[in-house]
Motif scaffolding. Structure first.
Motif, PDB file in Angstrom:
ATOM      1  N   ARG A   1      -0.049  -9.657  14.505  1.00 50.01           N
ATOM      2  CA  ARG A   1      -0.299 -10.633  13.484  1.00 50.01           C
ATOM      3  C   ARG A   1      -1.191 -10.388  12.710  1.00 50.01           C
ATOM      4  N   THR A   2      -2.454  -9.535  13.235  1.00 46.97           N
ATOM      5  CA  THR A   2      -3.342  -9.204  12.004  1.00 46.97           C
ATOM      6  C   THR A   2      -2.961  -8.643  10.852  1.00 46.97           C
TER       7      THR A   2
ATOM      8  N   VAL B   1      -4.567  -2.199   0.733  1.00 51.93           N
ATOM      9  CA  VAL B   1      -4.588  -3.002   1.759  1.00 51.93           C
ATOM     10  C   VAL B   1      -3.422  -3.157   2.462  1.00 51.93           C
TER      11      VAL B   1
ATOM     12  N   VAL C   1       1.277 -10.003   4.678  1.00 54.79           N
ATOM     13  CA  VAL C   1       2.194 -11.264   3.838  1.00 54.79           C
ATOM     14  C   VAL C   1       1.119 -11.715   2.863  1.00 54.79           C
ATOM     15  N   GLY C   2      -0.106 -12.040   3.247  1.00 52.32           N
ATOM     16  CA  GLY C   2      -1.173 -12.584   2.075  1.00 52.32           C
ATOM     17  C   GLY C   2      -1.329 -11.701   1.016  1.00 52.32           C
ATOM     18  N   TYR C   3      -1.561 -10.762   0.921  1.00 56.70           N
ATOM     19  CA  TYR C   3      -1.671  -9.991  -0.161  1.00 56.70           C
ATOM     20  C   TYR C   3      -0.288  -9.746  -1.007  1.00 56.70           C
TER      21      TYR C   3
ATOM     22  N   ASP D   1      -9.785  -6.945   6.310  1.00 60.01           N
ATOM     23  CA  ASP D   1      -9.043  -7.369   5.223  1.00 60.01           C
ATOM     24  C   ASP D   1      -8.741  -8.808   5.410  1.00 60.01           C
ATOM     25  N   VAL D   2      -8.451  -9.264   6.694  1.00 60.04           N
ATOM     26  CA  VAL D   2      -8.139 -10.896   6.508  1.00 60.04           C
ATOM     27  C   VAL D   2      -9.265 -11.753   6.023  1.00 60.04           C
TER      28      VAL D   2
ATOM     29  N   ASN E   1      -2.303  -1.696   6.114  1.00 61.30           N
ATOM     30  CA  ASN E   1      -1.989  -2.510   7.296  1.00 61.30           C
ATOM     31  C   ASN E   1      -0.496  -2.086   7.561  1.00 61.30           C
TER      32      ASN E   1
ATOM     33  N   LEU F   1      -0.019  -7.867   9.755  1.00 62.45           N
ATOM     34  CA  LEU F   1       0.947  -8.709   9.199  1.00 62.45           C
ATOM     35  C   LEU F   1       0.186  -9.765   8.248  1.00 62.45           C
ATOM     36  N   THR F   2      -0.714 -10.369   8.725  1.00 62.46           N
ATOM     37  CA  THR F   2      -1.594 -11.410   7.957  1.00 62.46           C
ATOM     38  C   THR F   2      -1.912 -10.807   6.545  1.00 62.46           C
ATOM     39  N   SER F   3      -2.562  -9.638   6.667  1.00 61.03           N
ATOM     40  CA  SER F   3      -2.790  -8.887   5.418  1.00 61.03           C
ATOM     41  C   SER F   3      -1.642  -8.501   4.483  1.00 61.03           C
TER      42      SER F   3
ATOM     43  N   ASP G   1     -11.710  -9.013  11.263  1.00 63.27           N
ATOM     44  CA  ASP G   1     -10.846  -8.159  10.480  1.00 63.27           C
ATOM     45  C   ASP G   1     -11.033  -8.111   9.149  1.00 63.27           C
TER      46      ASP G   1
ATOM     47  N   LEU H   1      -9.306 -11.445   2.218  1.00 61.04           N
ATOM     48  CA  LEU H   1      -8.170 -12.326   1.656  1.00 61.04           C
ATOM     49  C   LEU H   1      -8.213 -13.870   1.628  1.00 61.04           C
TER      50      LEU H   1
ATOM     51  N   LYS I   1      -1.413 -17.175  12.177  1.00 62.93           N
ATOM     52  CA  LYS I   1      -1.176 -15.768  11.407  1.00 62.93           C
ATOM     53  C   LYS I   1      -0.063 -15.345  11.777  1.00 62.93           C
ATOM     54  N   PRO I   2       0.955 -14.873  10.881  1.00 64.29           N
ATOM     55  CA  PRO I   2       0.444 -14.589   9.544  1.00 64.29           C
ATOM     56  C   PRO I   2       0.940 -15.839   8.705  1.00 64.29           C
ATOM     57  N   PHE I   3       0.069 -16.001   7.690  1.00 59.33           N
ATOM     58  CA  PHE I   3       0.122 -17.304   6.902  1.00 59.33           C
ATOM     59  C   PHE I   3       0.279 -17.010   5.261  1.00 59.33           C
ATOM     60  N   SER I   4       0.945 -18.140   4.698  1.00 52.83           N
ATOM     61  CA  SER I   4       0.834 -17.921   3.187  1.00 52.83           C
ATOM     62  C   SER I   4      -0.615 -18.581   2.796  1.00 52.83           C
ATOM     63  N   PRO I   5      -0.989 -17.681   1.753  1.00 47.46           N
ATOM     64  CA  PRO I   5      -2.514 -18.160   1.402  1.00 47.46           C
ATOM     65  C   PRO I   5      -2.279 -19.550   0.671  1.00 47.46           C
TER      66      PRO I   5
ATOM     67  N   ALA J   1      -3.719 -16.022  16.003  1.00 41.43           N
ATOM     68  CA  ALA J   1      -2.643 -15.194  16.376  1.00 41.43           C
ATOM     69  C   ALA J   1      -1.928 -15.569  17.432  1.00 41.43           C
TER      70      ALA J   1
END
Lengths: 148, 498
Positions: free
Chosen positions: B284-285, B318, B291-293, A32-33, B322, B287-289, A30, A36, A124-128, A103
């Motif tokens: 989750r994919t 983004v 939450v992360g961004y 975007d991920v 998402n 959601l990852t973006s 992905d 990130l 996923k999802p995670f805090s950076p 995931a």
């Protein structure tokens, strides 16, 4: 993703413990991920090489041995587990810390990751911020206990 | 029909049982015969007894003749003739009685005739003459008596009676011996039959054990194994084409069915699990973006201020993209959930299908461009229909995005929409990977993803076609597919209008 971008100091809990000189491989299908993760690593001074699938990831790592590898579990072609297994059986990459991004909510997925030879996993999802901590901790652990 | 009948186990068992029954019947008849022979012998013995008794009576009567005569001769008083008269009156009766008894005993009447002739001779030739003589001159009569003529005749008669007695006794003995011999023979045959019966019963038991009990035991063992979960177990030796063999074959067929059902159930479990894994990944994919961004943006807003304006704008884009992706997925999942509950509700409003199709082409253009796929369309219109405009738009969008997704760069995707009478047809074709024949039938199953779509690089969780078909069918239409692997696919909707 630009490897030459300046490392910028940010408010982080443990970013002082690791030198900002590592090269990290990031593999996720992905975009975007992937961006990130790369963005967050680069901001902490890591150099990042990114791949959209497992084969590309292995190819990049064979060219340049990274300090750590961040691998998505569900990737086209070779998945994260398989890439980890191949790294563990290759003499150059056997000691590279691997952090899996998963995931899946199932415990079995985590067990499978450790069995394949991963050092840690991030759901996923995670805090950076937490993610970057995990990467640094994995690198540090490998440094203090290289035989792991 | 005769073959299986002859080999039928129950027919064979019935045959053996009939044989055993006949044997028991024969044995019973033999025993009855033996008993009868003995009873007859006993009857003969008692008949002999009676005959002996009768002979003795006749003998006594004969002697009574003499007794009367002697009384007359000694006393000269005719009153002493009383025994003579009594005896003479009963002689005939006693003679016929004895004759009857001898006949019953199976003896000829020669000896008796001889005796009766002797008696007659004695009676008329001696006793009656003496009586007559005595009435005239008793002295002459006494002299004749003293000469021993009468005694000689009575001695002869006595001898004949002894001979008769001996004959009766011998006859009775012979009868008895014969009866005993018959009874002995019957007993021997019965004993032999009994041994034969026992042998047959043992054979029957062995045969039943081999052809019924042992197979049933094997069946029970296999049933136990299957019951314990070892569904691959079968009865290896199905046996003869009889009832047991038939039972074994039916059992194996049943086990096959059971195993197949389990395989199907496991396959559906696997699909379900795969589906949940995919749903988890697909949810989750994005959601990852998000939450992360969002975390990067809020860190920036709260003070780090390291992001450039362009970066902030890009990150917000983004998150927006998402969020929409997540929303679409949630909507699809909800749609399928409603479908499963039977709660799918459609709007019913008039609209122009051609317009909807044109909008879908416009919406698909960006992804076609990025996939380097040529997008063609032939839309006749307006086509006035009644139904759920948004749902039909979703169906066409789904078909178009599928076609683009499975068509490599340089390929072509087309949409043709037209109406004929009261039917509108929507056709989406592509020059993509196509779908293998054996997978085409399963394509509309929930969670099913064609082998070409199973790699994770192909987004989607296997709901698009399920949703599309449900929408078309809810409008009274039908969705069909033609595809050649490696050459492309054509999805065709027939939709009633007006």
């Amino acid at each position: 993703m630009d490897p030459t971008s300046d490392p910028k100091p940010i408010a982080g809990a443990s970013n002082e413990r690791v030198g900002h000189d590592g090269l990290v491989l990031v593999a996720d299908d992905d975009p975007d991920v992937r961006e990130l993760v790369a963005f967050r690593l680069e901001r902490d001074g890591f150099e990042v090489m990114a791949a959209a699938d497992g084969e590309a990831a292995l190819e990049l790592m064979q060219r340049r041995r990274p300090t750590a590898a961040v691998l998505d579990v569900m990737m086209p072609g070779l998945d994260g587990y398989e890439v980890t297994r191949r790294m563990r059986s290759s003499p150059e990459l056997a000691e590279v810390p691997v952090i899996l991004l998963t995931a899946s909510v199932q415990e079995a997925a985590v067990t499978r990751g450790f069995e394949a030879g991963a050092d840690d996993y991030v759901k996923k999802p995670f805090s950076p911020a937490e993610f970057i901590d995990r990467v640094k901790r994995a690198i540090e652990q490998r440094r203090s206990e290289p035989s792991l | 029909m005769l073959g299986p009948l002859r080999r039928s186990l129950s027919a064979r068992i019935l045959g053996v049982l009939a044989l055993l029954g006949s044997l028991v019947l024969v044995l019973g008849l033999l025993l009855v015969a033996a008993i009868n022979a003995q009873r007859e012998a006993a009857a003969k013995a008692s008949a002999a007894q009676a005959a002996l008794l009768s002979a003795a009576e006749l003998e006594r009567a004969t002697l009574d003749l003499e007794t009367g005569l002697r009384g007359l001769l000694v006393s000269g008083d005719p009153d002493f003739l009383e025994p003579f008269r009594d005896a003479r009156s009963t002689l005939g009766e006693q003679g016929s009685e004895l004759s009857g008894k001898l006949e019953r005993l199976g003896l000829g009447g020669e000896r008796l005739s001889e005796i009766e002739a002797g008696i007659d001779r004695y009676l008329s030739g001696y006793v009656e003459r003496q009586i007559k003589l005595a009435s005239r001159d008793i002295a002459v009569a006494r002299r004749i008596a003293a000469s021993g003529e009468g005694k000689r005749q009575t001695d002869d008669l006595r001898e004949s009676f002894d001979g008769l007695d001996a004959e009766i006794t011998a006859q009775a003995g012979a009868e008895l011996d014969q009866a005993e011999a018959q009874a002995d023979a019957a007993k021997r045959i019965a004993a032999l039959g009994g041994v034969l019966l026992l042998g047959l019963l043992v054979l029957l038991a062995v045969a039943l054990r081999r052809s019924v009990l042992a197979p049933v035991g094997r069946l029970a063992a296999v049933t136990e194994l299957i019951g314990g979960g070892d569904l691959g177990t079968r009865i290896s030796d199905e046996g003869a084409p009889d009832e047991i063999g038939q039972m074994n074959r039916s059992f194996n067929r049943m086990a096959d069915e059971l195993e197949q059902a389990l395989v199907t159930a496991r396959e559906s479990d696997r699909l379900r699990e795969e589906f949940f894994g995919l749903v988890s990944h697909e949810l989750r994919t994005p959601l990852t973006s998000i939450v992360g961004y969002v975390e990067l943006l809020s860190e920036d807003a709260e003070g780090s201020q390291v992001l450039s304006v362009a970066e902030r704008r890009r990150f917000i884009g983004v998150v927006d993209r998402n969020s929409r992706r997540l929303l679409r997925l949630v909507a699809d999942l909800l749609f399928v959930a409603q479908l499963e509950d039977g709660r799918l509700r459609l709007e019913s409003r008039r609209f122009d299908l051609a317009l909807v199709a044109r909008e879908s082409i416009e919406a698909a253009a960006p992804s076609a461009r990025s996939g380097e796929v040529t997008l063609a369309s032939a839309i006749e219109g307006p086509i006035h229909c009644k139904g759920d405009r948004d749902r039909l738009a979703q169906a066409i969008d789904n078909l178009l995005s599928n076609a683009i997704k499975f068509t490599a760069g340089g390929g072509e995707v087309g949409l043709q929409v037209r109406s004929q009478g009261k039917v509108a047809s929507i056709e989406v074709w592509d020059t993509g990977v196509g779908i293998p024949g054996e997978e085409q039938a399963r394509l509309f199953e929930r969670f099913f993803r064609a082998s070409s779509a199973r790699s994770p690089e192909t987004p989607g969780i296997g709901l698009g076609l399920v949703i599309t078909r449900a929408i078309i069918e809810a409008h009274g239409g039908a969705l069909s597919l033609e595809s050649v692997q490696g050459r492309g696919s054509t999805f065709r909707c027939e939709l009633p209008i007006g």
